[in-house]
Structures are given as C-alpha cells and as structure tokens.
Design a protein around this motif. Structure first.
Motif, short mmCIF file in Angstrom:
data_model
loop_
_atom_site.label_atom_id
_atom_site.label_comp_id
_atom_site.label_asym_id
_atom_site.label_seq_id
_atom_site.Cartn_x
_atom_site.Cartn_y
_atom_site.Cartn_z
N ARG A 1 37.78 -37.02 -16.29
CA ARG A 1 37.05 -35.92 -15.65
C ARG A 1 35.67 -35.84 -16.29
O ARG A 1 35.48 -36.20 -17.46
N ALA A 2 34.72 -35.33 -15.58
CA ALA A 2 33.34 -35.30 -16.08
C ALA A 2 33.24 -34.53 -17.39
O ALA A 2 32.52 -34.93 -18.32
N ARG B 1 28.00 -43.35 -16.22
CA ARG B 1 29.03 -42.32 -16.11
C ARG B 1 28.52 -41.13 -15.29
O ARG B 1 29.24 -40.60 -14.45
N ARG B 2 27.31 -40.73 -15.52
CA ARG B 2 26.76 -39.60 -14.76
C ARG B 2 26.57 -39.95 -13.30
O ARG B 2 26.83 -39.13 -12.41
N PHE C 1 29.78 -39.66 -11.10
CA PHE C 1 30.23 -38.34 -10.65
C PHE C 1 29.32 -37.73 -9.60
O PHE C 1 29.56 -36.61 -9.15
N PHE D 1 28.83 -32.04 -8.86
CA PHE D 1 27.79 -32.76 -9.59
C PHE D 1 26.78 -33.43 -8.67
O PHE D 1 26.13 -34.40 -9.04
N ARG E 1 24.64 -33.01 -13.39
CA ARG E 1 25.08 -34.29 -13.96
C ARG E 1 24.56 -34.47 -15.38
O ARG E 1 25.21 -35.10 -16.23
N ILE F 1 26.87 -33.52 -18.18
CA ILE F 1 28.04 -34.34 -18.53
C ILE F 1 27.81 -34.92 -19.92
O ILE F 1 26.76 -35.49 -20.20
#
Length: 632
Positions: free
Chosen positions: A402-403, A463-464, A467, A473, A479, A482
């Motif tokens: 999960r973020a 990763r950002r 999402f 996000f 974002r 995160i």
C-alpha cells in the motif's frame, strides 16, 4: 551431512555444495578449501584472496564452463573471483558476505555451530500457525530470538522469516536478493541465525524461510558478466532478465539452495516467492522431489508456494500449500470497501467468493478475471483438503505494498476485524499472521530499501508513479507524501519498538488471539488431517438479498462436523437453522444468545463442533468460549 562430537546431544550440520567454496579437512593442521565456479562467458578465472592471505590462484577449466581450484586456506579467509584478469566479483554461492554484496566472500566452516536441539524433527503441517516477520525490523536474529517465548505462549507454531538471502544495502525487504546462499550480514552472523533456528526448535516452533528463485535484484548481481546463459536471451520480467530454468546449472543452483537452507540451517520449510514468475512448473516439481528425496525421511519439512496462477495440480502431490490471495482479497474488500487495483476482481460479490474459498479452496478456478484482461485464472481445487491453503488478513505484501503501509485496523471497524480474525484463526485452512498483528497493531509497515544514487531516485519515483492510477493519489502533491523507501525514517517507522510494555488495548487483542489459537490447538489441529469441506452458503436478509454473511462446514478427520458462521454486515442476519453442537468460540461475547434465536449478530463469528468434545478440552470450556477472559 551431520557430524557428531563427544557430546551425543550436540550435532554439527553441513550441506556439501557442489560449487562455491567448500572447506575440507578443517580438523587438520592445514585445512584446505575447494573452489568451484561456473563462468561459461569467461576465458580465464582466478581466486584472489584479501589481505594477501595467499597469492592469486589460477582456476583450472574442467569443461562446460566450470572452473576449479584448491587452496590451503581456512575458515575466515576472504576471497573473490577475477574474471579474465580484470573484474573482481563475489562468489554467487558465497556462504557469507561480511562487508555486503559488493565486498569479498568468506570461507566458512559450516560445522562450527553445535546444534543443541538436534532431536527436533519438526511438526506435521496440520499443526502450523504461521507468523511472518521481518528480521531487521525486529532487531536482527537476536531481537527475534527474544520474542520467541511470547509467540509460543500465544499459540504460534511457526515463524516465517522474510528473505534474508543477501541483498544490497543495510536494510530492505529482501526480495532484491543477489547472493542466495549468504544470509544478510546486517542481521547477524550465520551462527547467530543458526542459534535463532535452534532456540525456536527448543520452544516447539518451526522456522520457515521465504526464498526468491524468480529473479535477481538490480544492484550487485554480476552473473550476467560471466554466466550469460544463466538468463533467457531477450526475456524480461518486471524485475529484470528472466532466469533460464531449462539449463541444468540454473536448476541445480536453486535446488541445492533449497537443500542448503533445510539441512545446513535446519529450516523446517520454505515459502517460494512468486513461483508463477519462474514459468516452469516442471522445475517446481523437480525441486520438491529433490527436497523430499534428500532430506532425512523422519523430518517434517514443508514447501509452500506463492502462485498467482492458482495451479492446484502442484498442491496435489508436491507442495503442502499455497498462499491464498483469494481469501485475503475477498475479506479485505468486505472489511474496507476498497475496489481498486487487484481488488476489482472481488468487488462485485466478495461474500460469494469467500464462500467458494471456504468450500472449495480458490475463488478463481479457471474463471475469467478482470485483473487479467478477462483471461481464465486458476484450476479446480475443490478436491484439495483445506490445509492446502494458507489464509491471511495481513502480510508484508498486503500492508507494505500500500502507498502508506496501513494495517487493517487503520482501515476497518474493530468489531468486524475481530470477526474476520476469528475466521482466520479457526478456519481449517492454515492461518498466517503478520508481526505485531496479535497486539492489534496500527503501526504501518512500509516499503523500505537502502539504494543509493540513480537507483534510489528511480525506486522512489517509480513507486510514486505506480500509485498514480489510484484515486487517492491522482494529485502529484498527494503522491509526494508517499514515503521515500530509501529514507532511514521509513525503516524506523516500520520497526516495532523492542521490549515495549503492553497497554490494556494491546493486551485485550493478545488475549483474543490466544483464546482462538487455544481452540485451534485443542479442538482442530488433532482433527485436521484428511478434513474435507462440506460447502459454504451465503446468508440473506429478510428481502432475500445476499449480505456479507455465510455459514461454512467441514467434515473433520474423526467424522465430526465443524461449522463457522460469519457476519461482516452492519446488521444481524437470520440463520436458516442454527448449527447443532457445542459453541467453541464466539465474538462478540454472548453472540450465542442471539444464535439460540436463529440470528447471527452484526460483526460476529461463531464456531460450533458437533460430536464429542475431548475430555481434556472440557475443563477449559468457559475460557475457550469467552475470549475476553485471559487464558492461564
């Protein structure tokens, strides 16, 4: 291989590797080490020793890309391989990397540790209650060891260590493995890892290891420089070049790795990460056959898959169980209302999918999946016993991917979560908990790494970006919140405090888990071998509409019927016919007062056992049925 000392209660174990550095003659005045290295892409290889311990040693080609050498050197010697008179690389089968994956490998005497609990033969699979943990987040091997008595007291019967095969940096989840034979130095020494396993066995705990056989991490893997055939030309995976399991050298490298952990370190089982990404079911069967043929016949050793493909055929004879993502996804949707990402495949009728999970194993058994572009997913699984499936509400993936790394208590109602947890702990499927879950933890577990430079930037931004497809996000400012995986604070935020006293709320959750696991140990475990599902039915409201409630039944090994009723809806729901038998667990307290009137209250889970209850369980009857009262 095991060797005995003068003390008959102490054993020394070593797995003789056909490659890497194998110490021999350690008991003599001049021990020597055999080095064996596969480098089909090289014309010449040397063994180079650190600190001028020995002169560089030319390795002899022996055919098919193999090089061998022998040197008079002992345990503690540091070495690397020199490729074609140039690049220095660590041993891909290194037993230890004291300076990390970019440093030299160390020759180890695997027989140096004396096992105190050599009599341990493991436990039957039906006895298993898994507890997944991250060694680094709990303070290394010594930190985990301190927690073992409390885990055993709660009713945990097996700890499962997230990957500790060596990866780059001081901290990480372990799935970026580059040296699969070397335990990560930041967690402690190899002997300290063995001491952890040994101590667990002394408390009656199994120890499982999560292993990664489907890819290498992005930093520190030199195999492509000297063994290009290790990889499939032109074939990529989400994590890098695909491994070529058609090659015997690749198959042997990982088959021996499994045996190494099971014999030299005495692990009781392995969890094969992302087995679907290996894309070679034949090798998976070969691996299982190899393990079962080579491990001592009187040991209980278990093999568990993570497999997105839901290949039931692998569970028929070769593997003990598979992580049941379908069970998690259905329960998660009902508890949180989330329906994005892979939860889309469970958004329409999660209670019906959960009923299928309890009655048949998988929810997707060849059915088209919206997450897989409408393609069929899975195989028929109703013929398998419920113990072929590992059920969980939380694990490293489902929290950490999960973020923000939120746990379920931050996303759902406590009453409903207790009911779902009761199902988890008391279903005939094998339960898995995630560290600190038993205390009702709300501490996040976030994705953390220790990459540097451009790779660190790529991981953070990647990763950002990942999402951006989620509604929460869409906005770039959101974002940016995160957590950066490479920030030390992200790791700190994910690491439970050591030796912290329990508050009243944590103590209440702990008693809840302990009560349910007491029921499991006394009434279920002895009856799970050859247990079979009898089906599960979804309950309806007064208008005949399905609600998030069901009743599931199983035939236990002794022929008795076991029933669980679950209601995750906000209102009570009528039971068509109250199950007969003794109530062995309930949440909330006194839920059976409602079920006596054929009503299952909201946020409830009640379990019945029809037939004779063993005499040894009856005198604990009140404490078993009322989880709020602490167990002795």
């Amino acid at each position: 291989m095991a060797t005995l000392t003068h003390d008959p209660h102490v054993r020394h174990y070593m797995h003789c590797l056909p490659f890497g550095a194998q110490l021999t003659g350690a008991a003599h005045a001049q021990p020597h080490t055999r080095f064996r290295f596969w480098a089909p892409s090289c014309d010449a290889v040397q063994v180079v020793f650190e600190n001028d311990a020995c002169a560089p040693l030319d390795m002899t080609p022996t055919g098919n890309g193999w090089y061998e050498a022998q040197a008079q050197c002992s345990s503690g010697t540091l070495y690397r391989y020199r490729l074609d008179r140039g690049q220095l690389v660590p041993d891909p089968a290194s037993r230890f990397q004291p300076q990390g994956v970019h440093g030299p490998s160390e020759v180890l005497d695997a027989r140096g540790y004396g096992w105190q609990h050599a009599h341990w033969q493991g436990r039957p699979w039906e006895d298993t209650v898994l507890y997944e943990l991250h060694v680094g987040a709990l303070g290394g091997y010594r930190g985990v060891m301190k927690r073992l008595p409390a885990l055993a007291d709660i009713g945990i019967t097996a700890i499962e260590l997230m990957p500790l095969n060596d990866y780059p940096g001081e901290r990480g989840w372990g799935y970026d493995v580059v040296l699969p034979y070397a335990p990560h130095a930041a967690y402690g020494t190899p002997d300290e890892l063995k001491a952890l396993v040994d101590a667990a066995h002394g408390l009656g705990l199994q120890v499982f290891l999560d292993v990664v056989y489907n890819h290498f991490g992005p930093d520190g893997n030199w195999l492509g420089h000297y063994a290009k055939p290790f990889f499939k030309a032109g074939k990529r995976t989400p994590w890098g070049d695909a491994l070529d399991f058609a090659r015997p050298e690749v198959r042997d490298f990982y088959s021996d790795n499994a045996l190494y952990w099971l014999t030299e370190y005495r692990f009781d089982g392995l969890r094969i990460d992302a087995a679907h990404a290996i894309e070679n079911p034949e090798w998976l069967r070969e691996l299982a056959d190899h393990v079962h043929a080579r491990v001592e016949p009187d040991r209980h050793v278990h093999l568990v898959l993570e497999n997105e493909h839901n290949e039931a055929n692998l569970l028929e004879t070769h593997f003990d169980a598979q992580w049941n993502d379908d069970a998690h996804h259905a329960l998660h949707v009902m508890l949180t209302g989330e329906s994005e990402g892979y939860y889309r495949a469970f958004a329409d009728a999660p209670i019906h999918q959960l009923a299928r999970v309890l009655g048949e194993g998988f929810a997707y058994q060849g059915d088209p999946s919206p997450v897989h572009a409408g393609k069929p997913r899975g195989e028929r699984s109703a013929h398998l016993p419920p113990t072929s499936f590992v059920m969980f509400l939380q694990n490293h993936d489902q929290i950490g991917n999960r973020a923000l790394g939120e746990r379920l208590r931050a996303l759902s109602d406590d009453g409903a979560l207790r009911a779902a947890t009761a199902l988890l702990l008391l279903s005939p499927q094998i339960p898995l908990l995630f560290m600190e879950e038993e205390y009702g933890s709300t501490q996040p577990f976030q994705f953390f790494t220790a990459f540097e430079g451009e790779l660190a930037d790529a991981v953070r931004e990647g990763r950002r970006k990942e999402f951006a497809a989620f509604s929460a996000f869409h906005d770039a400012a959101k974002r940016a919140q995160i957590p950066d995986p490479n920030d030390l604070q992200t790791f700190v935020n994910s690491s439970p405090p050591a030796d912290a006293p329990l508050d009243d709320e944590q103590r209440a959750w702990m008693h809840f888990y302990k009560s349910a696991l007491t029921v499991r140990a006394r009434l279920l475990m002895p009856r799970l071998r050859d247990a079979r599902p009898l089906g599960a039915s979804v309950l309806a409201d007064d208008a005949g509409n399905s609600v998030n409630a069901l009743v599931a039944r199983w035939r236990l090994a002794d022929g008795e019927t076991y029933t669980i009723a679950l209601n995750l809806s906000p209102n009570g729901v009528r039971l068509d016919a109250q199950p007969k038998g003794m109530v062995v667990f309930e949440t909330p307290e006194r839920a059976r007062d409602y079920t006596d009137n054929d009503v299952l209250p909201e946020s409830a889970c009640v379990a019945w056992l029809t037939g004779a209850v063993p005499e040894y369980a009856l005198h604990h009857d009140a404490r078993v049925m009322q989880h709020e009262e602490p167990l002795a």
